[in-house]
Design a protein around this motif. Structure first.
Motif: not given
Length: 316
Positions: A277-306
């Motif tokens: 989905f991050f890749s698709l967001l880039r294709e749509l030129d939509g990586m704005r706001g806090g989404y770069a930070f979200l991608e960083w969290l995702n790349n760290k494989r942090l368990k955030l379901s709690w």
């Protein structure tokens, strides 16, 4: 004027507890020109034996699948046998109100061919049949309190979920043009909405015509879980939608959807799907706001379901 044939495709997978009530609600319709196709998707709870009691009904055809194909492919097996002008896709834990088909056909027959789908309000019930809520909040006369989008609603359907799928009646020609549901997907409604609404209009009928059962742990009642096939299907539909958008409004609607799904993926620990989905967001030129930070969290494989569970607990 002759009454057009309506085909109700009844999909069953381990609905034994609710099966008889659901199918009987179709048989007992005030509208009589019906074709009822019951498709059992290799149930393991004795549903097939219960379905067998309907084999002598004149309007009923039975399709017993030896292997579980999933909703989309199972529905297509029923669609291949359908002759109706209009089609209803009914899960056999849901219930039709007695005059649902009569009301929907009466409306559909007044509409232009550009209208491919009509839909209505629904009542959600629990496993015991007790009222939970209305799909659209209603007033004391059971009329919706706010306007429901209708007409050309491609962009609205891209952006958010607002139609109760069990309430829909579809022209068969629409399904035929789409070659039925996409059997490669884990669920059908988002893909059907996007592909059909690109070419056909939707009309809302302000009536409560269906009872939709919400059972714990069913696909429709739970959120995403790690490794969720539904999330991957949503990604595939968003990729299809990217090829269908034609203006800025539609692009913004798709961005709204993709950003929502990114958040869902990250906070349900679906790391691989989030990356897609991050890749698709880039294709749509939509990586704005806090989404770069979200991608960083995702790349760290942090368990955030709690965090997601805590949010849902506080909100609901």
């Amino acid at each position: 004027m002759s009454s057009p044939l309506v085909t109700v495709i009844c999909l069953c997978y381990n609905h034994g507890r609710f099966l008889a009530t659901s199918i009987q609600s179709v048989i007992n319709q005030t509208y009589s020109n019906l074709e009822i196709i019951i498709v059992d998707d290799a149930s393991t709870d004795g549903s097939q034996e219960l379905i067998d009691q309907f084999k002598n009904e004149d309007r009923v055809k039975l399709v017993m699948l030896p292997d579980n194909l999933g909703n989309c492919a199972a529905f297509n097996r029923g669609l291949a046998l359908a002759h109706g002008k209009y089609i209803i896709d009914l899960a056999t834990d849901d219930v039709l109100m007695p005059d649902r088909i009569e009301k929907q056909v009466t409306l559909f027959e007044t509409l232009e061919k550009e209208v491919g789908v009509i839909f209505s309000n629904t009542e959600y019930i629990d496993a015991e049949g007790r009222h939970l809520r209305w799909h659209y909040p209603v007033d004391e006369h059971k009329k919706v309190k706010q306007a429901v989008p209708q007409g050309n609603i491609f962009a609205q359907l891209l952006a958010r979920y607002f139609i109760s799928p069990p309430s829909m009646m579809m022209r068969k020609v629409v399904l035929d043009e789409l070659c039925g549901y996409d059997r490669n997907l884990a669920y059908e409604d988002f893909d059907f909405w996007i592909r059909s609404s690109r070419h056909y209009q939707y009309i809302y009928q302000d009536l409560i015509l269906t009872k939709v059962r919400k059972v714990e742990n069913s696909l429709s009642s739970r959120g995403y879980v790690p490794g969720d096939l539904q999330l991957h299907s949503t990604y595939l539909v968003c990729k299809k939608a990217k090829k269908l958008i034609s203006n800025g409004e539609e692009k913004d609607a798709l961005l709204e959807r993709v950003r929502y799904e990114v958040r869902q993926a990250v906070f349900s620990e679906n790391f691989v799907e989030a990356t897609r989905f991050f890749s698709l967001l880039r294709e749509l030129d939509g990586m704005r706001g806090g989404y770069a930070f979200l991608e960083w969290l995702n790349n760290k494989r942090l368990k955030l379901s709690w965090l997601r569970k805590l949010y849902l607990w506080i909100r609901y």
